[in-house]
Design a protein around this motif. Structure first.
Motif, PDB file in Angstrom:
ATOM      1  N   LEU A 103     -40.425 -10.523 -38.436  1.00 16.01           N
ATOM      2  CA  LEU A 103     -39.352 -10.874 -37.502  1.00 16.01           C
ATOM      3  C   LEU A 103     -39.463 -12.331 -37.054  1.00 16.01           C
ATOM      4  CD1 LEU A 103     -39.297  -7.606 -35.356  1.00 16.01           C
ATOM      5  CD2 LEU A 103     -37.586  -8.340 -37.024  1.00 16.01           C
ATOM      6  N   ILE A 104     -40.674 -12.790 -36.812  1.00 15.29           N
ATOM      7  CA  ILE A 104     -40.860 -14.189 -36.386  1.00 15.29           C
ATOM      8  C   ILE A 104     -40.447 -15.141 -37.501  1.00 15.29           C
ATOM      9  CG2 ILE A 104     -42.598 -15.909 -35.774  1.00 15.29           C
ATOM     10  CD1 ILE A 104     -44.103 -13.617 -34.317  1.00 15.29           C
ATOM     11  N   LEU A 105     -40.889 -14.869 -38.742  1.00 18.59           N
ATOM     12  CA  LEU A 105     -40.547 -15.740 -39.863  1.00 18.59           C
ATOM     13  C   LEU A 105     -39.059 -15.698 -40.203  1.00 18.59           C
ATOM     14  CD1 LEU A 105     -43.569 -15.125 -42.285  1.00 18.59           C
ATOM     15  CD2 LEU A 105     -43.196 -17.052 -40.735  1.00 18.59           C
ATOM     16  N   SER A 106     -38.414 -14.594 -39.845  1.00 17.18           N
ATOM     17  CA  SER A 106     -36.973 -14.470 -40.099  1.00 17.18           C
ATOM     18  C   SER A 106     -36.135 -15.081 -38.979  1.00 17.18           C
ATOM     19  CB  SER A 106     -36.594 -12.989 -40.268  1.00 17.18           C
ATOM     20  OG  SER A 106     -37.295 -12.414 -41.346  1.00 17.18           O
ATOM     21  N   GLY A 107     -36.812 -15.690 -38.003  1.00 14.92           N
ATOM     22  CA  GLY A 107     -36.091 -16.285 -36.881  1.00 14.92           C
ATOM     23  C   GLY A 107     -35.579 -15.276 -35.884  1.00 14.92           C
ATOM     24  N   GLN A 108     -36.161 -14.076 -35.896  1.00 11.55           N
ATOM     25  CA  GLN A 108     -35.721 -13.020 -34.986  1.00 11.55           C
ATOM     26  C   GLN A 108     -36.874 -12.566 -34.093  1.00 11.55           C
ATOM     27  OE1 GLN A 108     -33.066 -10.014 -36.943  1.00 11.55           O
ATOM     28  NE2 GLN A 108     -33.686 -11.066 -38.836  1.00 11.55           N
TER      29      GLN A 108
END
Length: 530
Positions: free
Chosen positions: A193-198
């Motif tokens: 989620l962090i790497l996906s910008g979420q």
């Protein structure tokens, strides 16, 4: 028809392992120890605090030991076929789950079939699918937890159901083997989620509700473990088996790069094809879709996390194998058809397979102890050779990579099935069942009560077969006549290097069982016979 393909693969997989499940003896290293611990728990009436011959055993959570105890209660003894189901069935669930996941992501039927064959014939996955261990069960719960997150994230299926299933499967993975079962799903989801910008949505999946379900299950578990085992046991469970293993391991301590080496033999014979496929795709900057990015995140997050832990074993990386194989299969369909390196990656095991029968024939005539007599070995080697030759022929044609993989995999499954029938002769080397059964007969026939062992690894778990504890002894005690009437079991090879032991054995009745000797110790045994 598509579903039939999946079920036929699973049936073939189960059929190949069936003789091993029925005919194999328990191995002394871990399997026999789990049985001994379960027997002790049944005798003492424990369900949450376990002991290994009186010593607290907080290494593993209760779930798998409960299954062992259940089998003992159902069958009146430990049934290999029953206990093996808790490895085989989870492996089949993983294969089915990953197949459906890949289908939803657009992976073709041909590539999914290839992925299933690769996964089920990879060395470590194949072994874990039949050995009596909790690893495959934990891998299943981890896979199901990540699958539930993905369905929740993608807005598919019943959102309320998967909101519960994600923390429930995560807790079951923890309850099966320990902290890795908790960390792999939660860290993978958070990093993805962090790497996906979420990153702001992390609380939606790993927030109070998820932690509340996990904490509630743990609270019940820890409370009952404390009531049964006391504060020392709880401290061992919560700290010694977690932080001590992670920071400065007392078992299986390995360097940080350990998994960069172990993964090559763990995924054999498909290491080059799977790892090479992913590396080539990343080097060529192939654009990953969202599910592929999630698979890659699970692989890298788990690999980095486990590498940072002090305690390491090849089996710890097993939860990443389904994601490695199916990511490679997904990327494979977007790579140039039949690239030279792909054919080479399949040709290498095919050449080894093709040499199997000549090698067995050569060793059989030169070193009898390496290849036992028996048609099973020749048939298995013949199957490998035929499959290897067929794969090499197929690789000479265009667009035949998948069929070549299928040929190599079929050779593995046929060989495993055939070799399973040779296990009754090999069990005397693999386990202690035959040895202990003969020792027990001698004790009962003579009315003796003492069973001694010398220089036998993890002999304390022999009580599973003997129904009584064994006592470690020494050459000095044996030769001085300080052992009461009974039998002593020892490795026969040690006689060559110990003259006192040879003299001791020469004066008594001995029974040879494989590599071991059972020496009778009658009541009138003279002291100091040497």
């Amino acid at each position: 028809m598509k579903n039939n393909r999946t079920y036929l693969l699973l049936v073939a997989f189960a059929a190949a392992l069936l003789p091993v499940m029925i005919l194999r003896d328990f191995t002394p290293s871990n399997e026999l120890r789990y049985l001994s611990i379960a027997d002790e728990a049944l005798r003492d009436g424990h369900l949450f605090a376990f002991f290994n011959h009186g010593v607290p055993y907080a290494d593993k959570p209760p779930l798998y030991l409960w299954l062992v105890m259940l089998g003992r209660q159902l069958f009146g003894g430990h049934c290999m076929a029953f206990l093996s189901l808790f490895s085989l069935v989870p492996a089949m669930v993983i294969l089915r789950t990953m197949d459906r996941w890949a289908a939803e992501s657009g992976v073709t039927v041909r590539n999914r079939t290839t992925a299933a064959l690769i996964l089920m014939t990879s060395g470590l996955f194949l072994g874990l699918a039949v050995f009596v261990r909790m690893d495959m069960l934990m891998c299943m719960f981890i896979t199901l937890a990540l699958r539930s997150f993905w369905l929740l994230y993608a807005g598919r299926g019943n959102a309320k159901l998967h909101r519960w299933l994600f923390p429930l499967f995560t807790w079951l993975a923890l309850f099966t083997k320990g902290p890795v079962g908790l960390l792999v799903p939660l860290l993978s989801v958070a990093v993805f989620l962090i790497l996906s910008g979420q990153g702001r949505t992390t609380g939606r999946y790993c927030g109070w509700f998820t932690w509340g379900v996990i904490a509630a299950g743990c609270a019940v578990w820890f409370t009952l473990a404390w009531l049964e085992g006391g504060m020392d046991y709880l401290n061992n469970l919560l700290f010694h088996q977690t932080f001590d293993r992670a920071v400065d391991a007392f078992h299986h301590k390995e360097p940080v790069w350990y998994y960069f080496i172990s993964i090559w033999y763990s995924l054999a014979p498909w290491s080059l094809l799977v790892i090479g496929g992913i590396v080539v795709a990343l080097c060529r900057r192939v654009r990953l879709d969202e599910s592929e990015r999630f698979f890659l995140t699970v692989i890298l997050t788990t690999g980095v996390m486990l590498s940072l832990f002090s305690s390491k074993l090849a089996v710890y990386l097993a939860p990443t194998f389904p994601f490695l194989v199916y990511l490679a299969a997904s990327l494979l369909q977007r790579m140039p058809a039949a690239a030279w390196w792909q054919k080479g990656a399949v040709a290498l095991p095919a050449v080894v397979w093709a040499a199997a029968l000549p090698t067995v024939l050569l060793l059989r005539h030169r070193v009898e102890s390496v290849v036992p007599d028996g048609a099973e070995w020749l048939l298995a080697a013949g199957a490998l050779t035929c499959s290897g030759v067929a794969a090499l022929v197929l690789l000479c044609r265009d667009d035949s990579l998948h069929r070549a993989v299928g040929s190599v995999a079929a050779g593995v499954l046929v060989a495993v099935f055939t070799l399973g029938f040779s296990l009754p002769e090999l069990n005397v080397r693999l386990g202690y069942g035959t040895l202990c059964r003969e020792a027990k007969q001698l004790l009962q026939a003579n009315g003796w009560s003492n069973c001694y062992v010398w220089n036998i690894r993890r002999a304390e778990s022999m009580d599973v077969y003997l129904g009584r504890p064994v006592e470690e002894t020494s050459v000095e005690e044996l030769c001085a006549g300080r052992c009461d009437d009974g039998v002593v079991m020892l490795p026969g090879r040690k006689l060559q290097s110990d003259a006192r032991l040879r003299n001791f054995v020469s004066d008594r009745r001995c029974h040879e069982v494989g590599e071991y000797l059972i020496v009778e110790l009658p009541p009138a045994m003279p002291a100091g016979s040497w």
